[in-house]
Motif scaffolding. Structure first.
Motif, PDB file in Angstrom:
ATOM      1  N   HIS A 127      -6.081   2.983   1.151  1.00 22.81           N
ATOM      2  CA  HIS A 127      -6.750   1.687   1.049  1.00 22.81           C
ATOM      3  C   HIS A 127      -7.644   1.568   2.279  1.00 22.81           C
ATOM      4  O   HIS A 127      -7.258   1.996   3.365  1.00 22.81           O
ATOM      5  CB  HIS A 127      -5.750   0.538   1.086  1.00 22.81           C
ATOM      6  CG  HIS A 127      -4.941   0.387  -0.165  1.00 22.81           C
ATOM      7  ND1 HIS A 127      -4.194  -0.732  -0.410  1.00 22.81           N
ATOM      8  CD2 HIS A 127      -4.742   1.203  -1.237  1.00 22.81           C
ATOM      9  CE1 HIS A 127      -3.571  -0.610  -1.575  1.00 22.81           C
ATOM     10  NE2 HIS A 127      -3.879   0.562  -2.079  1.00 22.81           N
ATOM     11  N   LEU A 128      -8.811   0.991   2.101  1.00 28.81           N
ATOM     12  CA  LEU A 128      -9.709   0.744   3.228  1.00 28.81           C
ATOM     13  C   LEU A 128      -9.868  -0.762   3.363  1.00 28.81           C
ATOM     14  O   LEU A 128     -10.328  -1.418   2.427  1.00 28.81           O
ATOM     15  CB  LEU A 128     -11.061   1.428   3.000  1.00 28.81           C
ATOM     16  CG  LEU A 128     -12.036   1.404   4.169  1.00 28.81           C
ATOM     17  CD1 LEU A 128     -11.443   2.067   5.410  1.00 28.81           C
ATOM     18  CD2 LEU A 128     -13.353   2.087   3.789  1.00 28.81           C
ATOM     19  N   ASN A 129      -9.436  -1.285   4.503  1.00 20.27           N
ATOM     20  CA  ASN A 129      -9.417  -2.734   4.754  1.00 20.27           C
ATOM     21  C   ASN A 129      -8.714  -3.495   3.633  1.00 20.27           C
ATOM     22  O   ASN A 129      -9.168  -4.532   3.183  1.00 20.27           O
ATOM     23  CB  ASN A 129     -10.831  -3.277   4.970  1.00 20.27           C
ATOM     24  CG  ASN A 129     -11.307  -3.068   6.385  1.00 20.27           C
ATOM     25  OD1 ASN A 129     -10.623  -2.473   7.210  1.00 20.27           O
ATOM     26  ND2 ASN A 129     -12.492  -3.548   6.681  1.00 20.27           N
ATOM     27  N   GLY A 130      -7.592  -2.929   3.178  1.00 22.02           N
ATOM     28  CA  GLY A 130      -6.757  -3.613   2.202  1.00 22.02           C
ATOM     29  C   GLY A 130      -7.153  -3.414   0.750  1.00 22.02           C
ATOM     30  O   GLY A 130      -6.480  -3.905  -0.143  1.00 22.02           O
ATOM     31  N   LYS A 131      -8.224  -2.674   0.501  1.00 25.29           N
ATOM     32  CA  LYS A 131      -8.673  -2.436  -0.872  1.00 25.29           C
ATOM     33  C   LYS A 131      -8.473  -0.973  -1.229  1.00 25.29           C
ATOM     34  O   LYS A 131      -8.777  -0.077  -0.440  1.00 25.29           O
ATOM     35  CB  LYS A 131     -10.148  -2.798  -1.021  1.00 25.29           C
ATOM     36  CG  LYS A 131     -10.432  -4.292  -0.921  1.00 25.29           C
ATOM     37  CD  LYS A 131     -11.916  -4.617  -0.939  1.00 25.29           C
ATOM     38  CE  LYS A 131     -12.634  -3.972  -2.105  1.00 25.29           C
ATOM     39  NZ  LYS A 131     -14.077  -4.301  -2.114  1.00 25.29           N
ATOM     40  N   TYR A 132      -7.978  -0.735  -2.466  1.00 27.62           N
ATOM     41  CA  TYR A 132      -7.774   0.634  -2.930  1.00 27.62           C
ATOM     42  C   TYR A 132      -9.067   1.434  -2.772  1.00 27.62           C
ATOM     43  O   TYR A 132     -10.150   0.970  -3.102  1.00 27.62           O
ATOM     44  CB  TYR A 132      -7.343   0.635  -4.402  1.00 27.62           C
ATOM     45  CG  TYR A 132      -7.319   2.023  -4.981  1.00 27.62           C
ATOM     46  CD1 TYR A 132      -6.222   2.854  -4.767  1.00 27.62           C
ATOM     47  CD2 TYR A 132      -8.401   2.513  -5.695  1.00 27.62           C
ATOM     48  CE1 TYR A 132      -6.210   4.149  -5.274  1.00 27.62           C
ATOM     49  CE2 TYR A 132      -8.392   3.799  -6.203  1.00 27.62           C
ATOM     50  CZ  TYR A 132      -7.300   4.613  -5.985  1.00 27.62           C
ATOM     51  OH  TYR A 132      -7.291   5.889  -6.471  1.00 27.62           O
ATOM     52  N   LEU A 133      -8.928   2.664  -2.271  1.00 29.04           N
ATOM     53  CA  LEU A 133     -10.088   3.537  -2.083  1.00 29.04           C
ATOM     54  C   LEU A 133      -9.976   4.830  -2.888  1.00 29.04           C
ATOM     55  O   LEU A 133     -10.881   5.176  -3.637  1.00 29.04           O
ATOM     56  CB  LEU A 133     -10.273   3.851  -0.593  1.00 29.04           C
ATOM     57  CG  LEU A 133     -11.452   4.727  -0.233  1.00 29.04           C
ATOM     58  CD1 LEU A 133     -12.774   4.030  -0.570  1.00 29.04           C
ATOM     59  CD2 LEU A 133     -11.415   5.106   1.241  1.00 29.04           C
ATOM     60  N   MET A 134      -8.845   5.545  -2.742  1.00 30.73           N
ATOM     61  CA  MET A 134      -8.719   6.854  -3.405  1.00 30.73           C
ATOM     62  C   MET A 134      -7.267   7.311  -3.385  1.00 30.73           C
ATOM     63  O   MET A 134      -6.447   6.768  -2.652  1.00 30.73           O
ATOM     64  CB  MET A 134      -9.617   7.889  -2.719  1.00 30.73           C
ATOM     65  CG  MET A 134      -9.353   8.061  -1.244  1.00 30.73           C
ATOM     66  SD  MET A 134     -10.675   9.002  -0.444  1.00 30.73           S
ATOM     67  CE  MET A 134     -10.327   8.613   1.265  1.00 30.73           C
ATOM     68  N   ILE A 169     -14.494  12.788   0.231  1.00 27.77           N
ATOM     69  CA  ILE A 169     -15.186  12.570   1.495  1.00 27.77           C
ATOM     70  C   ILE A 169     -16.472  11.775   1.302  1.00 27.77           C
ATOM     71  O   ILE A 169     -16.822  10.936   2.145  1.00 27.77           O
ATOM     72  CB  ILE A 169     -15.420  13.896   2.267  1.00 27.77           C
ATOM     73  CG1 ILE A 169     -15.575  13.633   3.754  1.00 27.77           C
ATOM     74  CG2 ILE A 169     -16.580  14.666   1.711  1.00 27.77           C
ATOM     75  CD1 ILE A 169     -14.348  13.117   4.435  1.00 27.77           C
ATOM     76  N   GLN A 170     -17.182  11.997   0.203  1.00 26.33           N
ATOM     77  CA  GLN A 170     -18.422  11.254  -0.036  1.00 26.33           C
ATOM     78  C   GLN A 170     -18.129   9.772  -0.258  1.00 26.33           C
ATOM     79  O   GLN A 170     -18.791   8.902   0.308  1.00 26.33           O
ATOM     80  CB  GLN A 170     -19.186  11.831  -1.234  1.00 26.33           C
ATOM     81  CG  GLN A 170     -20.575  11.237  -1.377  1.00 26.33           C
ATOM     82  CD  GLN A 170     -21.451  11.516  -0.154  1.00 26.33           C
ATOM     83  OE1 GLN A 170     -21.638  12.664   0.231  1.00 26.33           O
ATOM     84  NE2 GLN A 170     -21.988  10.473   0.450  1.00 26.33           N
ATOM     85  N   LYS A 171     -17.119   9.483  -1.052  1.00 23.54           N
ATOM     86  CA  LYS A 171     -16.733   8.089  -1.290  1.00 23.54           C
ATOM     87  C   LYS A 171     -16.278   7.434   0.014  1.00 23.54           C
ATOM     88  O   LYS A 171     -16.641   6.294   0.315  1.00 23.54           O
ATOM     89  CB  LYS A 171     -15.614   8.033  -2.330  1.00 23.54           C
ATOM     90  CG  LYS A 171     -15.199   6.642  -2.710  1.00 23.54           C
ATOM     91  CD  LYS A 171     -14.180   6.670  -3.831  1.00 23.54           C
ATOM     92  CE  LYS A 171     -13.904   5.269  -4.310  1.00 23.54           C
ATOM     93  NZ  LYS A 171     -13.042   5.262  -5.489  1.00 23.54           N
ATOM     94  N   PHE A 172     -15.470   8.166   0.784  1.00 20.06           N
ATOM     95  CA  PHE A 172     -14.994   7.643   2.059  1.00 20.06           C
ATOM     96  C   PHE A 172     -16.162   7.343   2.995  1.00 20.06           C
ATOM     97  O   PHE A 172     -16.235   6.260   3.587  1.00 20.06           O
ATOM     98  CB  PHE A 172     -14.019   8.633   2.704  1.00 20.06           C
ATOM     99  CG  PHE A 172     -13.573   8.218   4.068  1.00 20.06           C
ATOM    100  CD1 PHE A 172     -12.730   7.129   4.234  1.00 20.06           C
ATOM    101  CD2 PHE A 172     -14.001   8.903   5.193  1.00 20.06           C
ATOM    102  CE1 PHE A 172     -12.321   6.734   5.503  1.00 20.06           C
ATOM    103  CE2 PHE A 172     -13.601   8.516   6.460  1.00 20.06           C
ATOM    104  CZ  PHE A 172     -12.760   7.425   6.612  1.00 20.06           C
ATOM    105  N   LYS A 180     -20.707   1.322   4.680  1.00 16.94           N
ATOM    106  CA  LYS A 180     -20.923  -0.067   4.244  1.00 16.94           C
ATOM    107  C   LYS A 180     -20.222  -1.039   5.190  1.00 16.94           C
ATOM    108  O   LYS A 180     -20.796  -2.044   5.595  1.00 16.94           O
ATOM    109  CB  LYS A 180     -20.378  -0.286   2.819  1.00 16.94           C
ATOM    110  CG  LYS A 180     -21.243   0.241   1.729  1.00 16.94           C
ATOM    111  CD  LYS A 180     -20.589  -0.078   0.384  1.00 16.94           C
ATOM    112  CE  LYS A 180     -21.115   0.789  -0.712  1.00 16.94           C
ATOM    113  NZ  LYS A 180     -20.403   0.576  -1.980  1.00 16.94           N
ATOM    114  N   LEU A 181     -18.977  -0.735   5.524  1.00 18.53           N
ATOM    115  CA  LEU A 181     -18.226  -1.607   6.424  1.00 18.53           C
ATOM    116  C   LEU A 181     -18.833  -1.632   7.824  1.00 18.53           C
ATOM    117  O   LEU A 181     -18.881  -2.683   8.471  1.00 18.53           O
ATOM    118  CB  LEU A 181     -16.754  -1.179   6.485  1.00 18.53           C
ATOM    119  CG  LEU A 181     -15.951  -1.422   5.211  1.00 18.53           C
ATOM    120  CD1 LEU A 181     -14.577  -0.776   5.323  1.00 18.53           C
ATOM    121  CD2 LEU A 181     -15.826  -2.903   4.929  1.00 18.53           C
TER     122      LEU A 181
END
Length: 117
Positions: A86-93, A99-102, A108-109
């Motif tokens: 999760h990135l900042n509390g939201k599901y990521l992967m 790596i591209q999505k990350f 963005k953040l």
């Protein structure tokens, strides 16, 4: 437990009169939090952390051991899917680092954080 420790550390730093304490709070408050849902052993989690190593200065890594009793809800949700991020509390992967999505989400953040200063 980890969340408590992190928030307690930031609380102490925020109320610190030392420049280092204030700097810790400021730097930590601006970095995104990447939460890794894991358990021991987890070779895929270890591999994922290695992939993320070059980015470690750009985020705070928070590990959540899903096998601990206080994390039973996360165990029920992710027991077959770790590693989950999760990135900042939201599901990521999950399963492996995309790596591209990350990079895209981290950028963005960072741009949002720069715009708010």
């Amino acid at each position: 437990m980890v969340r408590f420790f992190l928030s307690r550390t930031l609380q102490l730093a925020r109320h610190s009169s030392s420049p280092l304490g204030r700097q810790l709070c400021s730097a930590s408050a601006n970095k995104p939090v990447l939460t890794l849902f894991t358990k021991k052993p987890c070779p895929l989690c270890d591999e994922a952390k290695e992939v993320l190593e070059p980015y470690k200065r750009r985020f705070i890594l928070q590990e959540v051991d899903i096998t601990l009793p206080e994390n039973s809800a996360w165990y029920d949700k992710y027991k077959y899917d770790i590693p989950v991020f999760h990135l900042n509390g939201k599901y990521l992967m999950k399963h492996q680092v995309d790596i591209q999505k990350f990079e895209d989400e981290l950028m963005k953040l960072e741009l949002q954080s720069d715009g708010n200063q």
